[in-house]
Design an enzyme around this catalytic site. Sequence first.
Site, mmCIF file in Angstrom:
data_model
loop_
_atom_site.group_PDB
_atom_site.id
_atom_site.type_symbol
_atom_site.label_atom_id
_atom_site.label_comp_id
_atom_site.label_asym_id
_atom_site.label_seq_id
_atom_site.Cartn_x
_atom_site.Cartn_y
_atom_site.Cartn_z
ATOM 1 N N GLU A 135 -2.839 7.137 -24.469
ATOM 2 C CA GLU A 135 -3.725 7.601 -23.407
ATOM 3 C C GLU A 135 -2.937 8.521 -22.476
ATOM 4 O OE1 GLU A 135 -6.397 4.610 -22.199
ATOM 5 O OE2 GLU A 135 -7.542 5.974 -20.955
ATOM 6 N N GLU B 75 -2.062 -3.105 -15.220
ATOM 7 C CA GLU B 75 -3.405 -2.527 -15.208
ATOM 8 C C GLU B 75 -4.455 -3.554 -14.790
ATOM 9 O OE1 GLU B 75 -4.656 -1.257 -19.111
ATOM 10 O OE2 GLU B 75 -6.233 0.010 -18.279
#
Length: 734
Positions: free
Chosen positions: A340, A617
């Site tokens: 990502e 996260e």
Amino acid sequence: MDNIFSASFIKHPKYKKGAAILFSKAFTAEKPVKSAKLYISCLGVYVARINDRRVGDYILAPGWTVYNKRLQYQTYDVTDMINAGENTITAEVGSGWRFHRVERLGTKHIKPDQPALIASLCLTYDDGSVEILNTDKTWKSCESKTVYNNMYNGETYDDNFSAKERNAVAFPHTKDILIPQEGEKIAERERVPAQKLIITPKGDTVIDFGQELTGYVEFKAKAPKGTELKITHFEVLDKNGNVYVKNLRKAKQQLRFISSGKEMPFKPSLTFYGFRFIKLEGFKDVDLNDFTAIAVYSDMKRTGYFESSDPLLNRLYENIIWGQRGNFLDVPTDCPQRDERLGWTGDAQVFSRVASMNYDVSTFFRKWLNDVAADQKENGEITHVIPTITWTSGGSAAWGDAATICPWQMYLTYGNKQDLENNFPMMKKWVDYIKNCAADKSLKKDFKGNPSPYLWNTGKHFGDWLALDLGDEDARGLTDEDYIASAFFAYSTELLIKAGEVLGKDMSEHKELYENIVKAFREEYVNNDGTIKVNTQTACVLALKFALTPNREAAAKQLVALLRKVGHLTTGFVGTPYLLHVLTDIGEIELAYDLMLRKEYPSWLYPVTQGATTMWERWNGQKPDGSFAPASMNSFNHYAYGAVGDWLYAAAAGITMREGTVAFEDIIFKPYTDKRLSFVKASIETKLGTVASEWRTEGDKTVYIFTVPAGAKAEAVLCGNTYALKEGQNTITL
Ligand code: BGC
């Protein structure tokens, strides 16, 4: 105009996917050289050398921008590198960030991820004559020893490899995109020695650097000819102590080195990795001294510091700093490891405030916001990630609002009106985009709720991303998406008005719009008794933070009740950054500290108790039983929740500015103490100098020390009283 515009883009005549290309040119300096300048850029990332010495120390040049509109070139003074007589210039070019968006960037002359170079070397001789060496078909090219390179997968370097040199091919490619270096250069920063050698229960050889970071490993390669040394970079060991790579998704994060038998130091140069641990294969007699991890990120100046009497809180703060280091690699990214690593706008928006306290990010954000503007669509929509990639769409509340929030934050921290002026058209286009979406009900077929054109109940949003109020594995949380969208419609409009007023523009139209949004919001979402109809922590936080409710007391009570009922936060990316600020504003200081200092899951300190060295996260990245959150989305280096750092500066240490002022020219020190801490100190390097705040308890007294830079106004607000402060150090004991 710099000479690079007279050079041609060149490529290797053969395309082999993944191969890096070495371009070279031999030349003779006929006369004594007075000065030499190299202008250079590429499609991909490059390392240039003159006579085998590296040119400059810029890592992963030319950096990452909206390549089809803006491609940076660098200018190096290379006078000292030129020999009298024979010289050779080379540039190794890998595919770099271009692979992210392949379909968009190819032309009929160049494959999307194919490396290409453009450069101009200008020699000025002592006698004043000038010789220019531009990239053209007289340059040579061949596949380099980096036989494979890819930002996600890593590099393969074969020291035995040599390829046939051919003439490079010049090809037509627009040069209108070339811009001089605009951001910070990317640099090698901290060097972290290997800490521990581990043999895992499964028998893998692993090195722990003790710190998660973004960059690469430098190591001593010593192995018989033909041996493949393989390094796999990863973030965490699983609960049994074995290598865990599933959360990297498709990113292989490997380095392969094929030895020629020659002992040599090696580090990759066309890629980067996010890791704390490495797994070694093919290595014999591992010596920890042979391995150093190097953190690579934008060369920003550190400006902020924080420390307290609580070691866990201090580690959290360090994790926030490392989160910024790991994700400010030219573009503010969500994470640095899995497949990502993108410029997610929402993440950048929530972190921009603390980022600007920790480091001087004025140059960094100036460049990125130019990219946001470059990628903004005609209708004002902002894509979810900037630079935009092929698969992404846009227009999410709290993500697209990076277009208003980041420029405004940069103005608040640094006070540069010109930046605000430059960003104003983008800010306005974004607000007008929302206005049009809100008015156009055809955009949402299953339209629900009030058809008011002042409520943004169209479109697709990320909601309160990763909130816990729909269970700890649901991504979007419980807070109604349309509620969040309308709240941000109001907020972005408010920021646009403020920006316009600073710039002396007539904002009456947007003021009317703002009033209409607030009115519609109240009608739709606020009950008669003043409570918020959307009964979540984040909904209350937004209503209070954005001043959307006429009855603050009722919303404040509701928020406190919601927090007390579960005993912890349940907020996601949208609510979390404002939560403690709101609690402080409504006088719930102790509750704010309860949440801040809580160690059990879910909380900011829970990951610290689990040994985290960067921000996770998810609140539940690794659960108390050692199991992981779903591998499909579980990064251990995601700065978003690190936004809480600005509460440490602004409330725990109390460094704030007077409303309506910028750049810490008018400081209000308003620290909030808590009996669980015996001292707090913080400082921020501002354009006027160091602003510092410290408090410590001594017996039943508290000693406050405030440092005011020359030229700044300052006062302290302590226990409801205001104290005028002078330049330099001020001590107050209460
Ligand atoms: C990213 C985020 C981002 C989100 C949007 C994720 O995959 O890692 O941080 O904001 O998608 O929903």
